[in-house]
Design a protein around this motif. Structure first.
Motif, PDB file in Angstrom:
ATOM      1  N   THR A 192       0.834  -1.208   0.000  1.00 39.44           N
ATOM      2  CA  THR A 192       0.000   0.000   0.000  1.00 39.44           C
ATOM      3  C   THR A 192       0.864   1.252   0.000  1.00 39.44           C
ATOM      4  O   THR A 192       0.593   2.211  -0.742  1.00 39.44           O
ATOM      5  CB  THR A 192      -0.925   0.010   1.235  1.00 39.44           C
ATOM      6  N   ILE A 193       1.897   1.238   0.826  1.00 34.91           N
ATOM      7  CA  ILE A 193       2.820   2.376   0.877  1.00 34.91           C
ATOM      8  C   ILE A 193       3.489   2.583  -0.487  1.00 34.91           C
ATOM      9  O   ILE A 193       3.645   3.716  -0.963  1.00 34.91           O
ATOM     10  CB  ILE A 193       3.886   2.154   1.975  1.00 34.91           C
ATOM     11  N   LYS A 194       3.843   1.480  -1.127  1.00 31.07           N
ATOM     12  CA  LYS A 194       4.458   1.550  -2.462  1.00 31.07           C
ATOM     13  C   LYS A 194       3.487   2.154  -3.467  1.00 31.07           C
ATOM     14  O   LYS A 194       3.864   2.996  -4.294  1.00 31.07           O
ATOM     15  CB  LYS A 194       4.888   0.148  -2.907  1.00 31.07           C
ATOM     16  N   ASP A 195       2.209   1.721  -3.404  1.00 31.40           N
ATOM     17  CA  ASP A 195       1.194   2.243  -4.328  1.00 31.40           C
ATOM     18  C   ASP A 195       0.990   3.747  -4.140  1.00 31.40           C
ATOM     19  O   ASP A 195       0.814   4.497  -5.101  1.00 31.40           O
ATOM     20  CB  ASP A 195      -0.140   1.519  -4.127  1.00 31.40           C
ATOM     21  N   LYS A 203      -0.456   5.398  -7.341  1.00 30.53           N
ATOM     22  CA  LYS A 203      -1.589   4.523  -7.621  1.00 30.53           C
ATOM     23  C   LYS A 203      -2.731   4.696  -6.620  1.00 30.53           C
ATOM     24  O   LYS A 203      -3.845   4.217  -6.843  1.00 30.53           O
ATOM     25  CB  LYS A 203      -1.131   3.054  -7.619  1.00 30.53           C
ATOM     26  N   GLY A 204      -2.444   5.330  -5.495  1.00 30.88           N
ATOM     27  CA  GLY A 204      -3.471   5.543  -4.485  1.00 30.88           C
ATOM     28  C   GLY A 204      -3.584   4.384  -3.508  1.00 30.88           C
ATOM     29  O   GLY A 204      -2.775   3.451  -3.531  1.00 30.88           O
ATOM     30  N   LEU A 205      -4.603   4.441  -2.676  1.00 27.85           N
ATOM     31  CA  LEU A 205      -4.771   3.435  -1.628  1.00 27.85           C
ATOM     32  C   LEU A 205      -5.205   2.075  -2.171  1.00 27.85           C
ATOM     33  O   LEU A 205      -4.846   1.046  -1.623  1.00 27.85           O
ATOM     34  CB  LEU A 205      -5.806   3.925  -0.598  1.00 27.85           C
ATOM     35  N   ARG A 206      -6.032   2.076  -3.212  1.00 27.08           N
ATOM     36  CA  ARG A 206      -6.532   0.826  -3.823  1.00 27.08           C
ATOM     37  C   ARG A 206      -7.058  -0.121  -2.737  1.00 27.08           C
ATOM     38  O   ARG A 206      -6.653  -1.275  -2.626  1.00 27.08           O
ATOM     39  CB  ARG A 206      -5.429   0.158  -4.633  1.00 27.08           C
TER      40      ARG A 206
END
Length: 278
Positions: A74-77, A82-85
């Motif tokens: 999540t941190i990478k996104d 890319k957001g939280l997704r």
């Protein structure tokens, strides 16, 4: 506090932390029975919570590892735009639900800390909490439609469960019973409701350990009690594992009514004792 008393307190902590019978209520009653001053064993109490935390990590270690990996993803996104997704995977959504559920618990705990602490001075307050615990277990036993998994769960459900966990800071009110009640009333599948109840206990227990640790360390503890402390922690961890496995089976088989009867009997006994002793 003797070695035997430490073992008994560890056993009760481990079982009552995860069985819906209130660890806070039972420990407070036992400490009064043993004549142990709560302030004198504050560090021991904190370490017992660490022991029960170990239980959750042992039973749900795969889920915890997956949550940690998903947190990193999540941190990478977020860093890559890319957001939280949130709905990209059940594990990621579970992580967000745990965070959302923890927020109201923390708010309630911080706002009403003094009030909750004042309740521990009266065994009648503990008895009232036990009556409440029995009542919500009875209601949870008869919960309606239970068809939601993590992908169908809404944030409002997590908030409700978190509020129930916050209420469980009251002595005599079971944390596992309250969160399970919240999950079942939200329509979560029984197996998922149990897992979620125990996973959100991790930040709750960690939070209480962090908050209580400074005062506990300042109070200190007699070095001669070191062996008793270690024994109590080990017993708390082992009995915690047994309690978690028992709860998974009991909830699946819809057998919560037995705990309702138990906590109400304890409450009646406490009320009777309070009347006799004045």
């Amino acid at each position: 506090m003797s070695f035997i008393e430490a073992i008994i307190l560890g056993l009760v902590q481990g079982l009552s932390e995860f069985l819906p019978i209130s660890s806070s209520g039972h420990l407070a009653l036992l400490q009064k029975f043993f004549g142990v001053q709560a302030d004198s064993v504050l560090l021991f109490t904190v370490l017992l919570h660490v022991g029960t935390l170990v239980s959750v990590f042992i039973i749900y270690w795969k889920d915890i590892v997956e949550l940690i990996v998903e947190l990193c993803a999540t941190i990478k996104d977020i860093c890559t735009g890319k957001g939280l997704r949130i709905n990209s995977s059940p594990t990621r959504r579970m992580g967000f639900m745990i965070i959302v559920a923890t927020i109201p618990t923390a708010i309630i705990g911080l706002l009403f800390e003094d009030f909750f602490e004042s309740l521990y001075s009266s065994i009648v307050s503990i008895a009232i909490g036990l009556v409440f615990t029995g009542a919500i277990l009875l209601i949870a036993e008869r919960a309606g439609k239970e068809d939601k998994d993590v992908m169908n769960m809404k944030f409002r459900h997590a908030v409700f469960i978190g509020c129930m966990q916050g209420i469980a800071i009251c002595p005599g009110v079971s944390r596992s019973g309250s969160t399970l009640f919240g999950g079942l009333m939200a329509g979560l599948k029984r197996g998922f409701a149990v897992k979620f109840a125990f996973l959100i206990s991790i930040p709750s227990i960690l939070g209480s350990v962090v908050l209580e640790a400074p005062q506990a360390l300042s109070e200190g503890l007699d070095s001669s009690m070191a062996l008793a402390i270690v024994a109590g922690m080990i017993v708390a961890a082992i009995s915690g594992i047994i309690a978690i496995k028992t709860m998974i089976r009991v909830v699946s088989n819809k057998r919560l009514v037995g705990f309702t009867i138990y906590v109400w009997l304890v409450a009646i006994s406490v009320f009777g004792y309070a009347l006799i002793t004045g």
